[in-house]
Design a protein around this motif. Structure first.
Motif, PDB file in Angstrom:
ATOM      1  N   LEU A  45       0.832  -1.206   0.000  1.00  0.00           N
ATOM      2  CA  LEU A  45       0.000   0.000   0.000  1.00  0.00           C
ATOM      3  C   LEU A  45       0.863   1.251   0.000  1.00  0.00           C
ATOM      4  CD1 LEU A  45      -2.772   1.449   0.329  1.00  0.00           C
ATOM      5  CD2 LEU A  45      -2.414   1.251   2.803  1.00  0.00           C
ATOM      6  N   GLU A  46       1.856   1.272   0.857  1.00  0.00           N
ATOM      7  CA  GLU A  46       2.744   2.424   0.970  1.00  0.00           C
ATOM      8  C   GLU A  46       3.433   2.727  -0.357  1.00  0.00           C
ATOM      9  OE1 GLU A  46       6.056   3.850   4.180  1.00  0.00           O
ATOM     10  OE2 GLU A  46       6.137   1.752   3.561  1.00  0.00           O
ATOM     11  N   ALA A  47       3.948   1.685  -0.997  1.00  0.00           N
ATOM     12  CA  ALA A  47       4.664   1.869  -2.258  1.00  0.00           C
ATOM     13  C   ALA A  47       3.719   2.209  -3.403  1.00  0.00           C
ATOM     14  CB  ALA A  47       5.464   0.611  -2.592  1.00  0.00           C
ATOM     15  N   ALA A  48       2.616   1.483  -3.502  1.00  0.00           N
ATOM     16  CA  ALA A  48       1.707   1.654  -4.634  1.00  0.00           C
ATOM     17  C   ALA A  48       0.956   2.983  -4.584  1.00  0.00           C
ATOM     18  CB  ALA A  48       0.712   0.498  -4.686  1.00  0.00           C
ATOM     19  N   ALA A  49       0.482   3.363  -3.396  1.00  0.00           N
ATOM     20  CA  ALA A  49      -0.316   4.580  -3.275  1.00  0.00           C
ATOM     21  C   ALA A  49       0.541   5.798  -2.935  1.00  0.00           C
ATOM     22  CB  ALA A  49      -1.398   4.392  -2.211  1.00  0.00           C
ATOM     23  N   GLU A  66     -10.043  -1.923   7.584  1.00  0.00           N
ATOM     24  CA  GLU A  66     -10.357  -1.960   6.152  1.00  0.00           C
ATOM     25  C   GLU A  66     -11.020  -0.669   5.681  1.00  0.00           C
ATOM     26  OE1 GLU A  66     -11.922  -5.780   4.711  1.00  0.00           O
ATOM     27  OE2 GLU A  66     -11.482  -6.584   6.714  1.00  0.00           O
ATOM     28  N   GLU A  67     -10.642   0.426   6.296  1.00  0.00           N
ATOM     29  CA  GLU A  67     -11.167   1.748   5.944  1.00  0.00           C
ATOM     30  C   GLU A  67     -10.068   2.479   5.167  1.00  0.00           C
ATOM     31  OE1 GLU A  67     -12.769   4.908   4.998  1.00  0.00           O
ATOM     32  OE2 GLU A  67     -14.070   3.539   6.114  1.00  0.00           O
ATOM     33  N   PHE A  68     -10.265   2.596   3.864  1.00  0.00           N
ATOM     34  CA  PHE A  68      -9.250   3.168   2.986  1.00  0.00           C
ATOM     35  C   PHE A  68      -9.664   4.534   2.425  1.00  0.00           C
ATOM     36  CE2 PHE A  68      -8.627  -1.420   2.872  1.00  0.00           C
ATOM     37  CZ  PHE A  68      -7.264  -1.523   3.099  1.00  0.00           C
ATOM     38  N   SER A  69     -10.589   5.218   3.076  1.00  0.00           N
ATOM     39  CA  SER A  69     -11.104   6.476   2.527  1.00  0.00           C
ATOM     40  C   SER A  69     -10.023   7.562   2.426  1.00  0.00           C
ATOM     41  CB  SER A  69     -12.297   6.977   3.334  1.00  0.00           C
ATOM     42  OG  SER A  69     -11.922   7.221   4.676  1.00  0.00           O
ATOM     43  N   ASP A  70      -8.983   7.485   3.244  1.00  0.00           N
ATOM     44  CA  ASP A  70      -7.904   8.483   3.172  1.00  0.00           C
ATOM     45  C   ASP A  70      -6.836   8.114   2.144  1.00  0.00           C
ATOM     46  OD1 ASP A  70      -9.066  10.080   5.098  1.00  0.00           O
ATOM     47  OD2 ASP A  70      -7.899   9.218   6.751  1.00  0.00           O
ATOM     48  N   VAL A  71      -6.975   6.947   1.524  1.00  0.00           N
ATOM     49  CA  VAL A  71      -5.997   6.482   0.541  1.00  0.00           C
ATOM     50  C   VAL A  71      -6.540   6.765  -0.855  1.00  0.00           C
ATOM     51  CG1 VAL A  71      -4.756   4.487  -0.364  1.00  0.00           C
ATOM     52  CG2 VAL A  71      -5.213   4.662   2.097  1.00  0.00           C
ATOM     53  N   HIS A  72      -5.695   7.337  -1.688  1.00  0.00           N
ATOM     54  CA  HIS A  72      -6.102   7.641  -3.062  1.00  0.00           C
ATOM     55  C   HIS A  72      -5.593   6.532  -3.980  1.00  0.00           C
ATOM     56  CE1 HIS A  72      -7.496  11.530  -1.745  1.00  0.00           C
ATOM     57  NE2 HIS A  72      -6.344  11.675  -1.121  1.00  0.00           N
ATOM     58  N   PHE A  73      -6.528   5.689  -4.408  1.00  0.00           N
ATOM     59  CA  PHE A  73      -6.187   4.575  -5.288  1.00  0.00           C
ATOM     60  C   PHE A  73      -6.261   4.968  -6.762  1.00  0.00           C
ATOM     61  CE2 PHE A  73      -7.679   1.803  -1.630  1.00  0.00           C
ATOM     62  CZ  PHE A  73      -6.427   1.269  -1.370  1.00  0.00           C
ATOM     63  N   ALA A  74      -6.547   6.240  -7.055  1.00  0.00           N
ATOM     64  CA  ALA A  74      -6.668   6.676  -8.443  1.00  0.00           C
ATOM     65  C   ALA A  74      -5.383   6.350  -9.209  1.00  0.00           C
ATOM     66  CB  ALA A  74      -6.934   8.179  -8.502  1.00  0.00           C
ATOM     67  N   GLY A  75      -5.544   5.771 -10.372  1.00  0.00           N
ATOM     68  CA  GLY A  75      -4.405   5.436 -11.214  1.00  0.00           C
ATOM     69  C   GLY A  75      -3.842   4.049 -10.951  1.00  0.00           C
ATOM     70  N   LEU A  76      -4.290   3.384  -9.885  1.00  0.00           N
ATOM     71  CA  LEU A  76      -3.822   2.028  -9.611  1.00  0.00           C
ATOM     72  C   LEU A  76      -4.758   1.028 -10.276  1.00  0.00           C
ATOM     73  CD1 LEU A  76      -2.917   2.192  -5.805  1.00  0.00           C
ATOM     74  CD2 LEU A  76      -1.434   2.571  -7.778  1.00  0.00           C
ATOM     75  N   SER A  77      -4.217  -0.098 -10.642  1.00  0.00           N
ATOM     76  CA  SER A  77      -5.056  -1.124 -11.266  1.00  0.00           C
ATOM     77  C   SER A  77      -6.018  -1.697 -10.234  1.00  0.00           C
ATOM     78  CB  SER A  77      -4.189  -2.245 -11.838  1.00  0.00           C
ATOM     79  OG  SER A  77      -3.723  -3.090 -10.809  1.00  0.00           O
ATOM     80  N   GLY A  78      -7.177  -2.091 -10.695  1.00  0.00           N
ATOM     81  CA  GLY A  78      -8.144  -2.740  -9.826  1.00  0.00           C
ATOM     82  C   GLY A  78      -7.595  -4.027  -9.251  1.00  0.00           C
ATOM     83  N   VAL A  79      -6.756  -4.714 -10.015  1.00  0.00           N
ATOM     84  CA  VAL A  79      -6.140  -5.962  -9.560  1.00  0.00           C
ATOM     85  C   VAL A  79      -5.223  -5.683  -8.369  1.00  0.00           C
ATOM     86  CG1 VAL A  79      -4.579  -7.831 -10.224  1.00  0.00           C
ATOM     87  CG2 VAL A  79      -6.283  -7.012 -11.843  1.00  0.00           C
TER      88      VAL A  79
END
Length: 155
Positions: A45-49, A66-79
């Protein structure tokens, strides 16, 4: 928390590792392989996001629920996002296992890609570390690993 398994405990068992990466069950004194899987999820998570993992407080607890609302997953693959979430499940019994991670198609393609590049580097008389995607930017690594040609999408 990586250690030989089964763990041979002599005397007092001392918790080791950085609290930033600590699995939620460690707070209850429950130690096991699943705790290492959670920690792996935090590293990924740290590296990818591209985040700084919180060291305590509400954001720290949120990630362990499992609360990821502060993490921006934009641009990461769904996989990749699905893998991170499966590594960081709150319930250790519901977390993906190490063999499952190793057998994941994306991980398998990454390992195969690196093995091919390593063999190419050795054949060309170059340092074998060039088989790593971290050694230099390689055309097609992300496309090949995520399996775009296999009907999967990157985003």
């Amino acid at each position: 928390m990586a250690s030989a398994w089964p763990r041979q405990v002599t005397g007092d068992f001392e918790r080791e590792g950085d609290r930033e990466y600590m699995a939620p069950e460690i707070l209850r004194g429950v130690y096991g392989k699943a705790a290492d899987i959670f920690s792996l999820g935090m590293v990924v998570l740290e590296a990818a996001a591209n985040i700084v993992v919180p060291d305590m407080g509400a954001p720290w607890h949120a990630l362990r629920q499992e609360e990821f609302s502060d993490v921006h997953f934009a641009g990461l693959s769904g996989v990749l996002v699905a893998m991170i979430r499966s590594l960081m499940r709150t319930d250790p019994a519901k977390r993906v296992t190490a063999p499952s991670v190793c057998n994941d198609p994306v991980v398998g393609r990454a390992r195969a890609w690196m093995a091919r590049r390593r063999q190419e580097a050795i054949k060309d008389g170059l340092d074998a570390i060039l088989g790593s995607p971290l050694a230099e930017e390689r055309e097609g690594f992300v496309r090949d690993v995520l399996g775009v040609e296999h009907g999967m999408e990157i985003c």
